[in-house]
Write an enzyme that holds these catalytic residues in place. Structure first.
Site, PDB file in Angstrom:
ATOM      1  N   SER A 139       0.815  -1.218   0.000  1.00 33.27           N
ATOM      2  CA  SER A 139       0.000   0.000   0.000  1.00 33.27           C
ATOM      3  C   SER A 139       0.847   1.266   0.000  1.00 33.27           C
ATOM      4  O   SER A 139       0.416   2.314  -0.503  1.00 33.27           O
ATOM      5  CB  SER A 139      -0.936  -0.001   1.211  1.00 33.27           C
ATOM      6  OG  SER A 139      -0.191  -0.104   2.414  1.00 33.27           O
ATOM      7  N   ASP A 315      -2.819   7.288  10.180  1.00 31.61           N
ATOM      8  CA  ASP A 315      -2.867   5.938  10.767  1.00 31.61           C
ATOM      9  C   ASP A 315      -1.520   5.461  11.277  1.00 31.61           C
ATOM     10  O   ASP A 315      -1.387   4.324  11.746  1.00 31.61           O
ATOM     11  CB  ASP A 315      -3.410   4.931   9.742  1.00 31.61           C
ATOM     12  CG  ASP A 315      -2.563   4.869   8.476  1.00 31.61           C
ATOM     13  OD1 ASP A 315      -1.487   5.513   8.441  1.00 31.61           O
ATOM     14  OD2 ASP A 315      -2.963   4.171   7.525  1.00 31.61           O
ATOM     15  N   HIS A 318       0.871   5.114   6.849  1.00 32.29           N
ATOM     16  CA  HIS A 318       0.920   5.760   5.544  1.00 32.29           C
ATOM     17  C   HIS A 318       1.304   7.235   5.694  1.00 32.29           C
ATOM     18  O   HIS A 318       0.824   7.918   6.596  1.00 32.29           O
ATOM     19  CB  HIS A 318      -0.428   5.622   4.831  1.00 32.29           C
ATOM     20  CG  HIS A 318      -0.792   4.193   4.570  1.00 32.29           C
ATOM     21  ND1 HIS A 318      -1.676   3.491   5.372  1.00 32.29           N
ATOM     22  CD2 HIS A 318      -0.379   3.330   3.618  1.00 32.29           C
ATOM     23  CE1 HIS A 318      -1.803   2.259   4.907  1.00 32.29           C
ATOM     24  NE2 HIS A 318      -1.018   2.134   3.843  1.00 32.29           N
TER      25      HIS A 318
END
Length: 841
Positions: A139, A315, A318
Site C-alpha cells: 500500500s 494511521d 501511511h
C-alpha cells in the site's frame, strides 16, 4: 579602499585636533562653568575619535589587494577539496538525490548538493512518452504510484481497488504507468519480475518496488521472517539486475512509522523492525558491489523526509501527501533530468562538454598567458594601472589616468581575466561545485538587509560637494540598490509580491540614473565623439560578451546590459541628431529649451508607439543579425517584456536632468552646505508628500494580487517613488553633506556585481545557489560572497585596463579597430551558428 583609508585618517586627525581645542565659552583653555556638560561633550569627542580610529584600523589591515589574495587562496583550496571529495567520496548527484537531503521550511525538499526540478504535467508527459513504468509492492508503494501519476495528471483520484492491480495510461503520449499488488518480497514478486526478463516479453522502462510491512505484520516480526526476507531479496536481486540492463530499477527503503498511532493489528510494525528490514535490503541488493557496481538504485531520501513528517500521519503507517509527493518528485527527477535537462534540475544531469567557441576562448586566454610570461621574462615591466573611469561620470580624472599602458599590461589583464573565467566555468558549467535551490523566508531577506544598512551607516563620510545627486551620492544610491537586489535574488524574494514590486522600482531607478547621467553629460559637455560612445559601449558590454562565449549563453540572457545599452544608443541618437542643443546654446536663447522638450516629446511618442505595437516591435528585433542581440531561446518576447516594464524610466531621468540643470543654472536651488534645497515651507511640503507616497506605494504593493496586474501599473507610478527618494535624500542640507563610502564603493562596481552574480554567487543561471561549503549555509554564503565581490572588483579594473588598449583616442586607429572588431564578431556569429548545427553539439 585607499581613499577610505585617507578619509578615515583625516577624520581621526580632525577629531584629535577638535578634542585638544578649548571648549566653547572657555577662552584660553579655562574650564567651562558647567563641568557635567563638558564631561558629556568630551565623551562625545572621544566616541567620534574611537569611531574614526576603528575604521582606520579596519581599512589599514584589510585592503582590497589583501582580500583578493585571500580569495585566490580560498578558491584553490576549495577546488582541491571538491575535486578530492568527488573522486574519493562519490560525486554522483543521482546518489545524492536518492539518498539524502533536508527540508527547507515545511514542504520544500532540498537534496544534498544538487537542485530538484519541480516537474509540471506537460514536462512529465514529454519525458515518459513511449515508456512503461511499473510500481510493484504494498500500500505504501501504491501511495507513491498515485503521487507519481498526479504529477502527470493533477486531477487523478485515488479510487482504485486497494489490494488489486491499477493501471494508468495516457494515449496522447503513448505511455503507461502500472501498479502491481505484491505486498511481500516472495516468490510471487520474483515470478512477476522474471516474466519481464524473457526476450519475448514487454519490459518496463522504469521499475519501482518495495515491501516489508506485510512480512512483519503477518509473521509478528519474527526473526525467521526476517531471514526469509533476506533469502527472497537475494533471489529477487538477479532479475532486478537483468531488468536494469534494459531500464531503471529502484528499490524503495521502508519509511518509518508513528508507533503511537498504529492500530492494534499493526503494533508489531516497529521502527526497529523496519530498520532491520532496510539493512537486509541494502545487503542483498548491494551484494554484487563486491565485484561490480549494482545497477539497482536505492531510494532512501523519502525515508529521510518521512522521519520529519510521520507524526502527521493519520494511521501511523501511511505518509502524509506532502511527503509522498517528495518521493514521487525525486523519482521524476531521477528518470527525467538526464532527458529534459532542466536548468534548475542539476541532480542526475551530466553537463555537456565544451563547445567549439568555449575551446577557442580557452586557447585565447592560454595564449595571452604565454605572451605575458614571455614579455615578463624579457623584462618588459612597464605597467601603470590608470585610475578607473566611470562612463557616466562628469568629473575629470587625474592626469595619471592618461598614462599609456605598457606592452605587457593588456596580456596581464587577459591572463587575469582567463583565470577568472576559469572560475566562472567551474562554478556553473562543470560538475565540481554543488548547487542548491532557493527558498524564501522573511528572515533570509530582511535580516541581511539590516546588516548591510548598519554597515552603510558605520561607513558614513562627509561629502566633497553638496550638489543634488552629486557623484558620491549617486554611487551610494547605486551601491545600496545593488546590494538589495543581490539579497533579493539569493533569497528568492521574487516569490513575495510586495518585495518584488519594490525591487522593480530599484531597477527602474537604475534606468532613471542612466537617463539622468548620460543626458547631463551630453548637455554639459557636448561630447558626441566616437571615442566617448565606444568607451561607454565597451564598459557596459565587455564582461557580458566574454560570458556569452565562455558560458555559452545568449546576449539577452544578461537582460540588464542589453537594456542599458539600447537606452544609451537611444539617448545618444536623440541628443546628437540635428539640431544638437547644448547648455551653451540654450543660454543664448530660451527657445532652445523648447527644442529639448520637443526632442523629449518625440522620444516619448516613439516609446508609446512601440509599447502599443507588440507585433511590430517583435518583427523589428527578430531580423538577423539584430535578433542575435535580443532573442532568448529563439524568441524576442523576453526582450519585449523587459523593455516594456520600464519603458518610461529613462525619459523620466532625462527630463529630471534637464529641469534640474536649468534650475541650477538660474540659481533657483540652494545647494550650499547645510542649506535646504528650497524654502522652509516648500521643503517641508515636498518631504511630507514624499513620505506619504512611499507609504501609499507600500500599501498598494502589499495589496497586489498577482505580478501581471502590478506590472501593468509599474511603468506609470515607479517614477513617483524615485522622485520621492531623491527629494528625501537631497532637500535637507545635512543629508546632502554626508554619504556612505561603504555603499559608494559597491556602487562603483555595481554593473560587475549584477552580472557576476549569475554564475559565481547564484548557480544554474540564477535558478539556484552556489554551494562552496556544503553543510553550512551561513558560512557558505559568507565565503561565496567574499570571493564574488573580489572577482567583481578585479573585473572592473581589467575592463578599465583593456578599454585603454581596445579603444584608442586617435580617430583613424579607432575606425580600424572597429572594423577589425566587426569582422571578429561576424566570425564568432558564424562559428556559433555552425556549432549549433553540428551533430552532437
Amino acid at each position: 579602499m585607499e581613499k577610505e583609508e585617507e578619509a578615515a585618517a583625516a577624520a581621526a586627525a580632525a577629531a584629535a585636533r577638535h578634542a585638544a581645542e578649548p571648549a566653547d565659552g572657555a577662552p584660553g583653555g579655562a574650564p567651562p562653568p558647567d563641568r557635567t556638560a563638558a564631561c558629556c561633550h568630551g565623551g562625545a569627542k572621544m566616541a567620534v575619535l574611537a569611531y574614526s580610529l576603528g575604521k582606520r584600523e579596519i581599512n589599514q589591515h584589510f585592503t582590497i589587494k589583501n582580500a583578493k589574495l585571500i580569495s585566490l587562496v580560498v578558491v584553490i583550496l576549495l577546488v582541491v577539496f571538491h575535486t578530492a571529495s568527488r573522486y574519493y567520496g562519490g560525486g554522483d548527484s543521482c546518489e545524492w538525490l536518492l539518498s539524502r537531503g533536508r527540508y527547507l521550511g515545511e514542504n520544500v525538499w532540498q537534496p544534498y548538493g544538487c537542485m530538484m526540478h519541480k516537474y509540471k504535467s506537460i514536462e512529465a508527459q514529454t519525458c515518459l512518452a513511449e515508456k512503461r513504468v511499473a510500481f510493484v509492492g504494498d500500500s505504501r508503494i501504491r501511495q507513491l504510484f498515485y503521487s507519481f501519476i498526479k504529477i502527470i495528471d493533477p486531477g487523478q483520484r485515488e479510487d482504485g481497488n486497494k489490494h488489486k492491480d491499477i493501471s494508468f495510461e495516457d494515449e496522447s503520449s503513448s505511455f503507461k504507468v502500472d501498479f502491481m499488488w505484491h505486498p511481500e518480497a516472495n516468490n510471487s514478486m520474483k515470478e512477476r519480475l522474471m516474466s519481464w526478463t524473457y526476450e519475448t516479453s514487454t519490459k518496463p522502462d522504469v521499475v519501482i518496488l518495495g515491501a516489508a510491512t506485510w512480512s512483519i505484520k503477518l509473521h509478528s516480526g519474527s526473526s525467521e521472517a526476517l531471514q526469509q526476507y533476506k533469502v527472497n531479496l537475494t533471489a529477487i536481486a538477479v532479475p532486478l539486475e537483468r531488468l536494469a540492463d534494459h531500464g531503471e530499477v529502484y528499490w524503495v527503503l521502508q519509511d518509518p512509522v508513528n508507533e503511537e498511532v498504529l492500530s492494534e493489528n499493526r503494533k508489531m510494525i516497529t521502527n526497529q523492525q523496519l530498520n532491520l528490514y532496510n539493512e537486509a535490503a541494502v545487503d542483498a541488493l548491494n551484494s554484487s558491489k563486491r565485484n561490480s557496481r549494482s545497477r539497482v538504485k536505492l531510494l532512501a531520501a523519502s525515508r529521510q523526509a518521512a522521519l520529519e513528517t510521520i507524526s502527521q500521519s493519520d494511521d501511523g503507517l501511511h505518509l502524509p501527501e506532502s511527503t509522498r509527493n517528495v518521493g514521487a518528485m525525486i523519482l521524476m527527477n531521477s528518470v527525467c533530468n538526464k532527458l529534459l535537462k532542466p536548468i534548475d534540475g542539476s541532480c542526475c544531469q551530466t553537463l555537456p562538454p565544451p563547445n567549439l567557441l568555449q575551446k577557442l576562448s580557452a586557447c585565447f586566454f592560454l595564449g595571452s598567458a604565454v605572451v605575458f610570461l614571455v614579455l615578463h621574462v624579457l623584462g618588459n615591466n612597464r605597467h601603470r594601472r590608470p585610475v578607473p573611469q566611470d562612463v557616466e561620470s562628469l568629473e575629470k580624472k587625474p592626469a595619471t589616468a592618461a598614462v599609456p599602458l605598457g606592452q605587457k599590461a593588456p596580456f596581464q589583464a587577459l591572463c587575469r581575466m582567463g583565470i577568472i573565467m576559469g572560475y566562472f566555468y567551474l562554478c556553473d558549467r562543470a560538475d565540481l561545485f554543488m548547487k542548491e535551490q532557493k527558498f524564501y523566508t522573511h528572515s533570509t531577506f530582511f535580516i541581511p538587509l539590516i546588516y548591510i544598512f548598519v554597515l552603510g551607516v558605520f561607513y558614513s563620510e562627509n561629502s566633497k560637494e553638496t550638489k543634488l545627486l552629486n557623484r558620491e551620492q549617486t554611487d551610494e544610491w547605486k551601491g545600496w540598490m545593488q546590494l538589495v537586489i543581490l539579497i533579493y535574488h539569493i533569497s528568492g524574494a521574487s516569490a513575495f509580491i510586495p518585495v518584488y514590486m519594490h525591487v522593480r522600482v530599484l531597477v527602474a531607478a537604475y534606468l532613471f540614473q542612466t537617463g539622468y547621467g548620460h543626458f547631463s553629460f551630453f548637455w554639459l559637455k557636448g561630447d558626441f565623439g566616437l571615442y566617448r560612445v565606444c568607451q561607454v559601449l565597451f564598459r557596459l558590454n565587455f564582461l557580458v560578451l566574454v560570458l556569452c562565449v565562455v558560458m555559452d549563453r545568449q546576449y539577452q540572457f544578461y537582460y540588464f546590459v542589453p537594456l542599458v545599452t539600447f537606452w544609451f544608443v537611444i539617448i545618444y541618437a536623440t541628443l546628437a541628431l540635428w539640431p544638437q542643443i547644448l547648455q551653451k546654446r540654450a543660454n543664448t536663447s530660451g527657445i532652445w529649451h523648447l527644442g529639448v522638450l520637443a526632442k523629449l516629446l518625440g522620444l516619448l511618442l516613439f516609446i508609446c508607439f512601440f509599447a502599443y505595437s507588440q507585433g511590430f516591435f517583435e518583427s523589428i528585433f527578430s531580423v538577423w543579425p539584430i535578433s542575435k542581440l535580443f532573442e532568448l531561446n529563439g524568441s524576442v518576447h523576453e526582450w519585449w517584456f523587459r523593455w516594456k516594464l520600464d519603458r518610461f524610466a529613462v525619459i523620466h531621468g532625462m527630463l529630471f536632468a534637464f529641469i534640474y540643470l536649468v534650475l541650477q543654472k538660474r540659481q533657483v536651488l540652494s545647494e550650499g552646505k547645510g542649506e535646504a534645497l528650497f524654502s522652509a515651507k516648500i521643503s517641508n511640503l515636498l518631504l511630507f508628500l514624499s513620505v506619504i507616497s512611499f507609504i501609499t506605494y507600500s500599501i498598494w504593493a502589499s495589496s497586489c494580487k498577482n505580478k501581471t496586474e502590478c506590472n501593468e501599473m509599474h511603468p506609470y507610478i515607479s517614477v513617483v517613488q524615485i522622485l520621492a527618494f531623491i527629494l528625501i535624500r537631497n532637500i535637507p542640507g545635512y543629508a546632502r553633506s554626508i554619504y556612505s563610502s561603504f555603499f559608494a564603493w559597491f556602487g562603483k562596481i555595481s554593473l560587475e556585481l549584477f552580472i557576476c552574480q549569475y554564475h559565481i554567487w547564484l548557480a544554474a543561471d540564477t535558478k539556484g545557489i552556489l554551494v562552496l561549503i556544503p553543510g553550512n549555509p551561513s558560512l557558505n554564503i559568507m565565503v561565496s560572497t567574499f570571493i564574488f565581490v573580489c572577482v567583481a572588483h578585479e573585473i572592473s579594473l581589467i575592463t578599465n585596463d583593456l578599454a585603454q588598449v581596445v579603444i584608442p583616442k586617435e580617430s583613424v586607429a579607432l575606425l580600424k579597430r572597429l572594423a577589425a572588431m566587426g569582422l571578429f564578431s561576424l566570425v564568432v556569429l558564424l562559428l556559433a551558428r555552425s556549432s549549433k548545427h553540428t551533430p552532437g553539439a
